[in-house]
Design a protein around this motif. Structure first.
Motif, mmCIF file in Angstrom:
data_model
loop_
_atom_site.group_PDB
_atom_site.id
_atom_site.type_symbol
_atom_site.label_atom_id
_atom_site.label_comp_id
_atom_site.label_asym_id
_atom_site.label_seq_id
_atom_site.Cartn_x
_atom_site.Cartn_y
_atom_site.Cartn_z
ATOM 1 N N GLY A 21 5.043 -3.732 -8.608
ATOM 2 C CA GLY A 21 4.421 -2.452 -8.271
ATOM 3 C C GLY A 21 4.760 -1.375 -9.280
ATOM 4 O O GLY A 21 3.909 -0.563 -9.661
ATOM 5 N N ALA A 22 6.013 -1.364 -9.747
ATOM 6 C CA ALA A 22 6.427 -0.389 -10.760
ATOM 7 C C ALA A 22 5.673 -0.631 -12.066
ATOM 8 O O ALA A 22 5.222 0.318 -12.714
ATOM 9 C CB ALA A 22 7.935 -0.463 -10.976
ATOM 10 N N ARG A 23 5.534 -1.891 -12.444
ATOM 11 C CA ARG A 23 4.799 -2.216 -13.674
ATOM 12 C C ARG A 23 3.329 -1.814 -13.546
ATOM 13 O O ARG A 23 2.730 -1.288 -14.490
ATOM 14 C CB ARG A 23 4.913 -3.704 -13.989
ATOM 15 C CG ARG A 23 6.271 -4.126 -14.494
ATOM 16 C CD ARG A 23 6.274 -5.615 -14.910
ATOM 17 N NE ARG A 23 7.613 -6.122 -14.938
ATOM 18 C CZ ARG A 23 8.203 -6.817 -13.949
ATOM 19 N NH1 ARG A 23 7.546 -7.112 -12.848
ATOM 20 N NH2 ARG A 23 9.441 -7.222 -14.073
ATOM 21 N N ALA A 24 2.743 -2.076 -12.388
ATOM 22 C CA ALA A 24 1.338 -1.715 -12.166
ATOM 23 C C ALA A 24 1.149 -0.201 -12.212
ATOM 24 O O ALA A 24 0.160 0.294 -12.772
ATOM 25 C CB ALA A 24 0.859 -2.281 -10.825
ATOM 26 N N LEU A 25 2.082 0.537 -11.639
ATOM 27 C CA LEU A 25 1.992 1.992 -11.685
ATOM 28 C C LEU A 25 2.152 2.479 -13.121
ATOM 29 O O LEU A 25 1.421 3.378 -13.565
ATOM 30 C CB LEU A 25 3.032 2.638 -10.773
ATOM 31 C CG LEU A 25 3.052 4.174 -10.753
ATOM 32 C CD1 LEU A 25 1.681 4.753 -10.413
ATOM 33 C CD2 LEU A 25 4.119 4.674 -9.790
ATOM 34 N N ALA A 26 3.073 1.903 -13.877
ATOM 35 C CA ALA A 26 3.246 2.270 -15.284
ATOM 36 C C ALA A 26 1.938 2.079 -16.049
ATOM 37 O O ALA A 26 1.510 2.964 -16.799
ATOM 38 C CB ALA A 26 4.368 1.443 -15.922
ATOM 39 N N LYS A 27 1.294 0.948 -15.845
ATOM 40 C CA LYS A 27 0.025 0.661 -16.531
ATOM 41 C C LYS A 27 -1.051 1.665 -16.134
ATOM 42 O O LYS A 27 -1.782 2.186 -16.983
ATOM 43 C CB LYS A 27 -0.443 -0.752 -16.245
ATOM 44 C CG LYS A 27 -1.715 -1.120 -17.000
ATOM 45 C CD LYS A 27 -2.106 -2.555 -16.785
ATOM 46 C CE LYS A 27 -3.330 -2.986 -17.563
ATOM 47 N NZ LYS A 27 -4.290 -1.984 -17.942
ATOM 48 N N GLY A 131 2.348 11.273 -2.593
ATOM 49 C CA GLY A 131 1.928 9.986 -2.057
ATOM 50 C C GLY A 131 3.012 8.938 -2.067
ATOM 51 O O GLY A 131 3.996 9.038 -2.801
ATOM 52 N N LEU A 132 2.789 7.952 -1.226
ATOM 53 C CA LEU A 132 3.649 6.771 -1.154
ATOM 54 C C LEU A 132 2.867 5.590 -1.715
ATOM 55 O O LEU A 132 1.745 5.324 -1.265
ATOM 56 C CB LEU A 132 4.033 6.464 0.296
ATOM 57 C CG LEU A 132 4.710 7.569 1.097
ATOM 58 C CD1 LEU A 132 4.905 7.121 2.546
ATOM 59 C CD2 LEU A 132 6.034 7.958 0.467
ATOM 60 N N LEU A 133 3.433 4.888 -2.690
ATOM 61 C CA LEU A 133 2.835 3.641 -3.150
ATOM 62 C C LEU A 133 3.420 2.542 -2.277
ATOM 63 O O LEU A 133 4.583 2.165 -2.429
ATOM 64 C CB LEU A 133 3.120 3.399 -4.636
ATOM 65 C CG LEU A 133 2.377 2.213 -5.239
ATOM 66 C CD1 LEU A 133 0.868 2.323 -5.041
ATOM 67 C CD2 LEU A 133 2.701 2.088 -6.714
ATOM 68 N N THR A 168 -2.181 0.374 -3.783
ATOM 69 C CA THR A 168 -2.319 0.138 -5.222
ATOM 70 C C THR A 168 -2.253 1.464 -5.993
ATOM 71 O O THR A 168 -2.691 2.504 -5.490
ATOM 72 C CB THR A 168 -3.659 -0.558 -5.569
ATOM 73 O OG1 THR A 168 -4.738 0.344 -5.266
ATOM 74 C CG2 THR A 168 -3.817 -1.872 -4.806
ATOM 75 N N PRO A 169 -1.745 1.413 -7.223
ATOM 76 C CA PRO A 169 -1.668 2.634 -8.031
ATOM 77 C C PRO A 169 -3.029 3.277 -8.271
ATOM 78 O O PRO A 169 -3.157 4.503 -8.191
ATOM 79 C CB PRO A 169 -1.046 2.157 -9.346
ATOM 80 C CG PRO A 169 -0.301 0.928 -9.001
ATOM 81 C CD PRO A 169 -1.095 0.278 -7.903
ATOM 82 N N ASP A 170 -4.048 2.470 -8.564
ATOM 83 C CA ASP A 170 -5.353 3.053 -8.860
ATOM 84 C C ASP A 170 -5.932 3.778 -7.656
ATOM 85 O O ASP A 170 -6.491 4.872 -7.789
ATOM 86 C CB ASP A 170 -6.325 1.990 -9.378
ATOM 87 C CG ASP A 170 -6.025 1.611 -10.823
ATOM 88 O OD1 ASP A 170 -5.653 2.507 -11.618
ATOM 89 O OD2 ASP A 170 -6.161 0.429 -11.168
ATOM 90 N N ALA A 171 -5.790 3.205 -6.467
ATOM 91 C CA ALA A 171 -6.292 3.876 -5.265
ATOM 92 C C ALA A 171 -5.576 5.204 -5.053
ATOM 93 O O ALA A 171 -6.208 6.225 -4.728
ATOM 94 C CB ALA A 171 -6.133 2.966 -4.051
ATOM 95 N N LEU A 172 -4.270 5.218 -5.252
ATOM 96 C CA LEU A 172 -3.503 6.448 -5.055
ATOM 97 C C LEU A 172 -3.847 7.490 -6.115
ATOM 98 O O LEU A 172 -4.090 8.660 -5.803
ATOM 99 C CB LEU A 172 -2.007 6.130 -5.061
ATOM 100 C CG LEU A 172 -1.064 7.251 -4.623
ATOM 101 C CD1 LEU A 172 -1.418 7.805 -3.255
ATOM 102 C CD2 LEU A 172 0.381 6.752 -4.622
ATOM 103 N N LEU A 173 -3.918 7.079 -7.375
ATOM 104 C CA LEU A 173 -4.232 8.026 -8.450
ATOM 105 C C LEU A 173 -5.666 8.533 -8.364
ATOM 106 O O LEU A 173 -5.946 9.678 -8.730
ATOM 107 C CB LEU A 173 -3.940 7.405 -9.811
ATOM 108 C CG LEU A 173 -2.452 7.205 -10.109
ATOM 109 C CD1 LEU A 173 -2.257 6.396 -11.390
ATOM 110 C CD2 LEU A 173 -1.713 8.541 -10.193
ATOM 111 N N ASP A 174 -6.598 7.711 -7.855
ATOM 112 C CA ASP A 174 -7.963 8.189 -7.624
ATOM 113 C C ASP A 174 -7.957 9.310 -6.596
ATOM 114 O O ASP A 174 -8.649 10.326 -6.762
ATOM 115 C CB ASP A 174 -8.875 7.059 -7.136
ATOM 116 C CG ASP A 174 -9.268 6.084 -8.235
ATOM 117 O OD1 ASP A 174 -9.059 6.391 -9.436
ATOM 118 O OD2 ASP A 174 -9.781 4.993 -7.897
#
Length: 193
Positions: A21-27, A131-133, A168-174
């Motif tokens: 999850g940390a790697r996915a958020l970094a990306k 937000g919470l990932l 997911t990071p993309d859902a949260l960042l969207d």
């Protein structure tokens, strides 16, 4: 938005999914040209996300109090490292440098930090998204409890909704990208709606 503050553990946690999850958020941060602001450590999920951002060519800014720097856990290869006199100064600087706040899985410090900036949002001290990932369902129990605080009328629904939860990071960042801070009254006299 230019920078996202990420609160996370100085331990790796039990599941490899937390590191994933940390790697996915970094990306996701690097893909969106968002800098990372975090606690400045080289260990645990904290070190992992910073290293991942840097390896992908992104910006990683650490903020660490002097007391933890002396324990030699600071990350020495960051884009920037700020050393503060106290934890309070650290949290204030992290908030000032950031345009939004995400909590990855972590312990007491992670929870305290995200709850503090979420409280600041509720009080109108800032209008930045929080937000919470929810990696591997880590925050499921917490979100159930937070919904309970609304049902018991200690937290207003509008305030509860300002702490976004996504897997997911993309859902949260969207959601962060389109965030508009609500105008919800904090205090309501008994008998008023």
């Amino acid at each position: 938005m230019k920078n996202i503050c990420v609160y996370c553990g100085s331990n790796p946690g039990r599941l490899e999914a937390y590191a994933d999850g940390a790697r996915a958020l970094a990306k996701a941060l690097v893909d969106r040209d968002l800098g990372l602001v975090y606690g400045g450590a080289s260990v645990g999920i904290m070190g992992l996300i910073a290293n991942s951002v840097l390896q992908l060519g992104g910006r990683a800014v650490g903020v660490i109090p002097e007391a933890l720097k002396r324990k030699e856990i600071e990350h020495t290869g960051l884009t920037e490292l700020h050393v503060t006199r106290s934890m309070h100064e650290r949290k204030t600087l992290m908030a000032d440098l950031s345009d939004g706040f995400i909590a990855l899985p972590g312990g007491i410090g992670t929870l305290e930090e995200i709850f503090e900036v979420w409280t600041w949002a509720q009080l109108g001290f800032h209008a930045k998204p929080c937000g919470l990932l929810n990696v591997a369902g880590y925050y499921d129990g917490l979100t159930t409890f937070l919904d309970h605080t609304v049902a018991e009328q200690f937290v207003r629904p509008g305030h509860r909704s300002t702490l976004m939860v996504e897997p997911t990071p993309d859902a949260l960042l969207d959601r962060f990208a389109s965030y508009q801070a609500p105008t919800v009254q904090k205090w309501v006299e008994k008998g008023q709606t």
